[in-house]
Design an enzyme around this catalytic site. Sequence first.
Site, PDB file in Angstrom:
ATOM      1  N   SER A   1     -18.658 -22.193   8.245  1.00  0.00           N
ATOM      2  CA  SER A   1     -19.073 -23.346   8.972  1.00  0.00           C
ATOM      3  C   SER A   1     -17.814 -23.472  10.055  1.00  0.00           C
ATOM      4  O   SER A   1     -16.760 -23.323   9.841  1.00  0.00           O
ATOM      5  CB  SER A   1     -19.090 -24.563   7.961  1.00  0.00           C
ATOM      6  N   GLY A   2     -18.404 -24.164  11.142  1.00  0.00           N
ATOM      7  CA  GLY A   2     -17.372 -24.353  12.177  1.00  0.00           C
ATOM      8  C   GLY A   2     -16.788 -25.787  12.165  1.00  0.00           C
ATOM      9  O   GLY A   2     -16.359 -26.284  13.041  1.00  0.00           O
TER      10      GLY A   2
ATOM     11  N   ILE B   1     -31.068 -24.440  12.352  1.00  0.00           N
ATOM     12  CA  ILE B   1     -31.896 -25.757  12.000  1.00  0.00           C
ATOM     13  C   ILE B   1     -32.603 -26.038  13.148  1.00  0.00           C
ATOM     14  O   ILE B   1     -32.527 -26.052  14.154  1.00  0.00           O
ATOM     15  CB  ILE B   1     -31.419 -27.006  11.284  1.00  0.00           C
TER      16      ILE B   1
ATOM     17  N   CYS C   1     -15.728 -23.299  -7.646  1.00  0.00           N
ATOM     18  CA  CYS C   1     -16.201 -23.588  -8.895  1.00  0.00           C
ATOM     19  C   CYS C   1     -16.058 -25.067  -9.081  1.00  0.00           C
ATOM     20  O   CYS C   1     -15.863 -25.968  -8.154  1.00  0.00           O
ATOM     21  CB  CYS C   1     -15.110 -23.023  -9.679  1.00  0.00           C
TER      22      CYS C   1
ATOM     23  N   ASP D   1      -8.291 -13.853  -7.299  1.00  0.00           N
ATOM     24  CA  ASP D   1      -7.281 -14.452  -6.567  1.00  0.00           C
ATOM     25  C   ASP D   1      -6.869 -15.592  -7.778  1.00  0.00           C
ATOM     26  O   ASP D   1      -5.619 -16.220  -7.600  1.00  0.00           O
ATOM     27  CB  ASP D   1      -7.752 -15.264  -5.306  1.00  0.00           C
TER      28      ASP D   1
END
Length: 642
Positions: free
Chosen positions: A368-369, A289, A2, A99
């Site tokens: 993501s890595g 990509i 958020c 949470d």
Amino acid sequence: MCGIAGTYLWPDGKAVTDRLTDVLAHRGPDGAGRYSHRAGDGEVHLGHRRLAIIDLSETGAQPMVSDGLSLTYNGELYNAPQLRTELAAAGVRFRGTSDTEVLLEAWRRWGTDCLPRLRGMFAFAVFDERTGELVLARDQLGIKPLFLLRRGKGLMFASELKALAAVTGGTLEVDQAALVASLLYYWVPDSRCAFSEAEKLPPGSWLRCRPDGRIERGRYWNLKDVAAEGQERARSGELPDLAAVVEESTRQHLLSDVPVATFLSGGLDSSYLTALAARDRPGISAYTIGFRAEDAKFEAMPDDLRYARQVAGQFGVDLHEIEIAPDVLDLLPRMTHHLDEPIGDPAAINTFLICSAAREAGVKVMLSGMGADELFAGYRKHLANLLALRYQRVPRPLRRGVSATVDRLPVATSRRGFRSVRFAKRFLSFADLPEETAFRRSYTMYDQDELLALVDPDLAGTVDDVLTEHADVYEDNDLDDFVNRMCLGDARMFLPGLNLAYTDRSSMAASTEVRVPYVDVEVVKAAFAFPGNRKIAGRQSKAVLKEAATSVLPREIVYRPKGLFSAPLRAWMSRDLAPLVREVVNDGVLVNSGILRRDALARMVAEDAAGQRDFSKHLWHVLTLEYWYRDATSGSDRSQAA
């Protein structure tokens, strides 16, 4: 995930908080809320913009108020189910499944002692109606941002710097040291802020505001201590099961009531996470990509796309391919606005476009890595700095001959670039230097003399301060392992200052949450428990992570050449952006104000155009800095840009 904002003892705090929250609308299009209450002789106001991920009902709405506590919170707690079970056993009754409610009740029970128990990414503010105190807190590794500004007894805070800038009506002054630091690094270190009056709450810390105006600060988690503890574990031979740790972290990061997808470049880090995620979520979507063929050829970029397709096919992943052929003249000012501070990494464009495509397809959450390279020594600079130690043993006359030969080689012709020559020139720019200086030079934009020649002579002292700060942070440890010293430096500077910063801001600009399973407290503890010779074995970078990944991935993916999550900058600079570069060098605000020296910029442009040196990244950052500085000094309503 958020956007949060608020004021404490701030004049006209209600209207200011509403304005702050409005500026953050892109971070939370699913809902908005505000809480107000007396605080001492003033008021507190907490604002929230919601991106609903867990508990999509109104029981997850914020600010959340319960029995004298009010919370506005940005982030995700991946161990919320475990904490909920523990709190429920102690008699806590929950209204919903969010949470947020778990965090609120954990705070009620343990106060600041709950912070080291939290596993996730977060920035939050909690107000106690009984004491009138407001506490701000940020996650251990700086994944989520929190900016604040103090005037007298008053304080305002927000998830983005542009919100603070907008409500102060353009009165914030640019911090000259942050500007110089951004030139050096091509990003602003997390320890600094682009506006002198504002600041970032440091990772692993909290700040308490009292009704009498006093401020108290505390640190609940320190990466330096974690690295030291890891070194002791390594000495004792107590090495963790890395494959199990990464698998468990990935599973925790899939916690969601909405669809989750992954970034998939085809490289080791994203392929490993995607394969693990696909085990838990069969048919999971992934986004990758590609580039215009002419750009990829000019840049001599590896064909990462075929590896991404191979991984997707093997693990039943629904792969979405996005060609990066953007209108960079349009995207450059938009991204500069979204990134809040002058960040010159074009990978932010990739993140924004991928997240935008995912959002259009109904995906709110992506894995993501990010972080594996910093923690497991996966960047070329790590291996290069080790090789530099060997290079320094080569007789000096021979080194001088090598340097002279490489210096004469072109980095590009009019038709294509030569990556190997670029790498060689880069290596020789730091190979003879002492450890800290060499490490800094291996990933920053300029050496000291080049930076001094580029900026206003009055900023010479500031250049010294910025370089000293790097040395102070890098050397602030007791590690006897060179590779882990580099990893610690990256995890404290490079990761929060650049990679986590642009990932948060560019993904949230597309109203998308990006989670980073490698940047997890348990993975970090495991990473520093391995000695450097397990991370770089011979010339094999990230060796221990590759060993772990072979249990899931085929060896040709694990041991393929390192991929790139970047952009074809040389192609863009020589084609799409060439007129803009000339404009900024000849008549830009930075040049006309004297902050940057026209002769130094013109020399870079000439050498780059002639193929003598590769200044594409430097010039891209000058463009981002120019746009950012124009916006920062215009006095206009920055929230309406782009």
